[in-house]
Design an enzyme around this catalytic site. Structure first.
Site, PDB file in Angstrom:
ATOM      1  CB  SER A   1       1.882  16.032   7.186  1.00 40.42           C
ATOM      2  OG  SER A   1       1.530  16.433   8.375  1.00 40.42           O
TER       3      SER A   1
ATOM      4  CE1 TYR B   1       6.278  14.119   8.940  1.00 38.10           C
ATOM      5  CE2 TYR B   1       5.051  15.769   9.662  1.00 38.10           C
ATOM      6  CZ  TYR B   1       5.109  14.539   9.104  1.00 38.10           C
ATOM      7  OH  TYR B   1       3.833  13.791   8.978  1.00 38.10           O
TER       8      TYR B   1
HETATM    9  P1  NAP Z   1       3.994   5.330  12.021  1.00 40.94           P
HETATM   10  O1  NAP Z   1       2.807   4.630  12.829  1.00 40.94           O
HETATM   11  O2  NAP Z   1       5.149   5.752  12.701  1.00 40.94           O
HETATM   12  O3  NAP Z   1       4.213   4.185  10.930  1.00 40.94           O
HETATM   13  C1  NAP Z   1       5.177   4.381   9.869  1.00 40.94           C
HETATM   14  C2  NAP Z   1       5.571   3.419   8.921  1.00 40.94           C
HETATM   15  O4  NAP Z   1       6.347   3.774   7.958  1.00 40.94           O
HETATM   16  C3  NAP Z   1       5.717   2.119   9.804  1.00 40.94           C
HETATM   17  O5  NAP Z   1       5.197   1.068   9.055  1.00 40.94           O
HETATM   18  C4  NAP Z   1       7.322   1.983   9.589  1.00 40.94           C
HETATM   19  O6  NAP Z   1       7.822   0.957   9.537  1.00 40.94           O
HETATM   20  C5  NAP Z   1       7.380   2.717   8.137  1.00 40.94           C
HETATM   21  N1  NAP Z   1       8.605   3.518   7.922  1.00 40.94           N
HETATM   22  C6  NAP Z   1       9.277   4.441   8.257  1.00 40.94           C
HETATM   23  N2  NAP Z   1      10.454   4.773   7.922  1.00 40.94           N
HETATM   24  C7  NAP Z   1      10.612   4.074   6.621  1.00 40.94           C
HETATM   25  C8  NAP Z   1      11.603   3.775   5.887  1.00 40.94           C
HETATM   26  N3  NAP Z   1      12.792   4.480   5.928  1.00 40.94           N
HETATM   27  N4  NAP Z   1      11.402   2.897   4.712  1.00 40.94           N
HETATM   28  C9  NAP Z   1      10.250   2.022   4.737  1.00 40.94           C
HETATM   29  N5  NAP Z   1       9.348   1.975   5.817  1.00 40.94           N
HETATM   30  C10 NAP Z   1       9.415   3.102   6.897  1.00 40.94           C
HETATM   31  O7  NAP Z   1       3.348   6.514  11.075  1.00 40.94           O
HETATM   32  P2  NAP Z   1       1.933   6.791  10.690  1.00 40.94           P
HETATM   33  O8  NAP Z   1       1.554   8.119  11.935  1.00 40.94           O
HETATM   34  O9  NAP Z   1       1.025   5.801  10.337  1.00 40.94           O
HETATM   35  O10 NAP Z   1       2.335   7.750   9.419  1.00 40.94           O
HETATM   36  C11 NAP Z   1       2.318   7.378   8.199  1.00 40.94           C
HETATM   37  C12 NAP Z   1       2.330   8.652   7.209  1.00 40.94           C
HETATM   38  O11 NAP Z   1       1.269   9.473   7.516  1.00 40.94           O
HETATM   39  C13 NAP Z   1       3.811   9.081   7.435  1.00 40.94           C
HETATM   40  O12 NAP Z   1       4.180   9.817   6.143  1.00 40.94           O
HETATM   41  C14 NAP Z   1       3.313  10.352   8.067  1.00 40.94           C
HETATM   42  O13 NAP Z   1       4.105  11.435   7.974  1.00 40.94           O
HETATM   43  C15 NAP Z   1       2.112  10.742   7.816  1.00 40.94           C
HETATM   44  N6  NAP Z   1       1.248  11.581   8.822  1.00 40.94           N
HETATM   45  C16 NAP Z   1       0.829  10.938   9.868  1.00 40.94           C
HETATM   46  C17 NAP Z   1       0.207  11.905  10.630  1.00 40.94           C
HETATM   47  C18 NAP Z   1      -0.182  11.260  12.257  1.00 40.94           C
HETATM   48  O14 NAP Z   1      -0.652  12.288  13.078  1.00 40.94           O
HETATM   49  N7  NAP Z   1       0.070  10.039  12.487  1.00 40.94           N
HETATM   50  C19 NAP Z   1      -0.185  12.975  10.403  1.00 40.94           C
HETATM   51  C20 NAP Z   1       0.114  13.649   9.178  1.00 40.94           C
HETATM   52  C21 NAP Z   1       0.743  12.815   8.444  1.00 40.94           C
HETATM   53  P3  NAP Z   1       8.705   0.165  10.579  1.00 40.94           P
HETATM   54  O15 NAP Z   1       7.300  -0.213  11.513  1.00 40.94           O
HETATM   55  O16 NAP Z   1       9.186  -1.129  10.402  1.00 40.94           O
HETATM   56  O17 NAP Z   1       9.344   1.198  11.539  1.00 40.94           O
END
Ligand code: NAP
Length: 247
Positions: free
Chosen positions: A142, A156
């Site tokens: 991130s 985080y």
């Molecule tokens: P999201 O929409 O909240 O989706 C998270 C995904 O991870 C979901 O499929 C969730 O499964 C799964 N998950 C969460 N905890 C888990 C666990 N303990 N074991 C297995 N699966 C788990 O998140 P996102 O925004 O797509 O983020 C994906 C990655 O990008 C993360 O690592 C996040 O830190 C990073 N990121 C995101 C952003 C942003 O702005 N969105 C920015 C920087 C970095 P369920 O649906 O079953 O809960």
């Protein structure tokens, strides 16, 4: 045996976009989810409808036994050729003084230790030193690892900083074993993660501070992930692609 790409946390957001894009390119995709069984299976159906192949597995990346079970299931599908360590969480925005030990453990066990354990299992299978045929790992870090996220979620940000350092170390550790390890650092991306920590309009609120003046899409992050895994990135290890509009 056919090759398989494993994406953790593929039921929505960046993980789901990566599942779709990889499957459209003809890759056999396995992905994990924690709770969202219906969304995961709907995604498998969606992929099948356009002629692709995706398999969903429930596995909490904060649980070593779940991870071991997940990799065993993937072994039955084919030869593991790539891992995207995407599953990640952020908890309610607050200052360090209000963070308890249980929260710190959840965040680090999911974002950092879970990614390290998944990478360990992937290296065991892909390392040419251990009889594998090589592959790639992309860690989804991130922009928070560079910015620190003061007043929001320093836990985080620190877990993602650890993931960056892990990316550097592992990339060099397995550089001669046919495995390329890299990371992407998304900025403000439109996904549901912002709801989970109580700030659903965060991207809209902060996008004015982004040089490109907008949030990013999950698909834009997925493109970078899949490029790093592709042969086009054959001389890239220990690299970070900032998918953050200049933020
Ligand atoms: P999201 O929409 O909240 O989706 C998270 C995904 O991870 C979901 O499929 C969730 O499964 C799964 N998950 C969460 N905890 C888990 C666990 N303990 N074991 C297995 N699966 C788990 O998140 P996102 O925004 O797509 O983020 C994906 C990655 O990008 C993360 O690592 C996040 O830190 C990073 N990121 C995101 C952003 C942003 O702005 N969105 C920015 C920087 C970095 P369920 O649906 O079953 O809960």
């Amino acid at each position: 045996m056919r090759e398989v790409l494993l994406i953790t946390g593929g039921s929505r957001g960046i993980g789901a976009a990566t599942v779709r894009l990889a499957a459209r390119a003809g890759q056999v995709v396995a992905f994990s989810y924690r709770e969202a069984r219906d969304a995961a299976h709907a995604l498998c159906d969606e992929v099948a409808a356009f002629g692709g192949e995706a398999h969903a597995f429930r596995a909490d990346v904060a649980s070593e036994s779940d991870i071991l079970q997940l990799f065993t299931e993937v072994d039955h599908l084919g030869t593991l050729k790539g891992l995207v360590n995407n599953a990640g969480i952020a908890e309610r925005q607050t200052r360090l003084v209000d963070m308890d030990l249980a929260r710190l453990r959840r965040v680090f066990e999911t974002n950092l230790i879970g990614s390290m354990l998944c990478a360990r299992e992937a290296v065991k299978r892909m390392s040419t030193r251990l009889g594998g045929s090589g592959g790639g790992i992309v860690n989804v870090s991130s922009a928070a690892s560079r910015l620190g996220s003061p007043g929001e979620y320093v836990d985080y940000a620190a877990s993602k900083g650890g993931l960056d350092t892990f990316t550097l170390g592992l990339a060099k550790e397995v550089a001669l074993e046919g495995i390329r390890v890299n990371a992407v650092r998304p900025g403000l991306i439109y996904t549901d993660i912002h709801d989970s920590y109580g700030d659903p309009t965060r991207v809209e609120r902060l996008q004015g501070n982004v040089p490109m003046q907008r949030g990013g899409t999950a698909e834009e992050v997925a493109e970078a992930i899949l490029w790093l895994l592709s042969p086009a990135a054959s001389y890239c290890i220990a690299n970070f692609i900032d998918v953050s509009g200049g933020r």
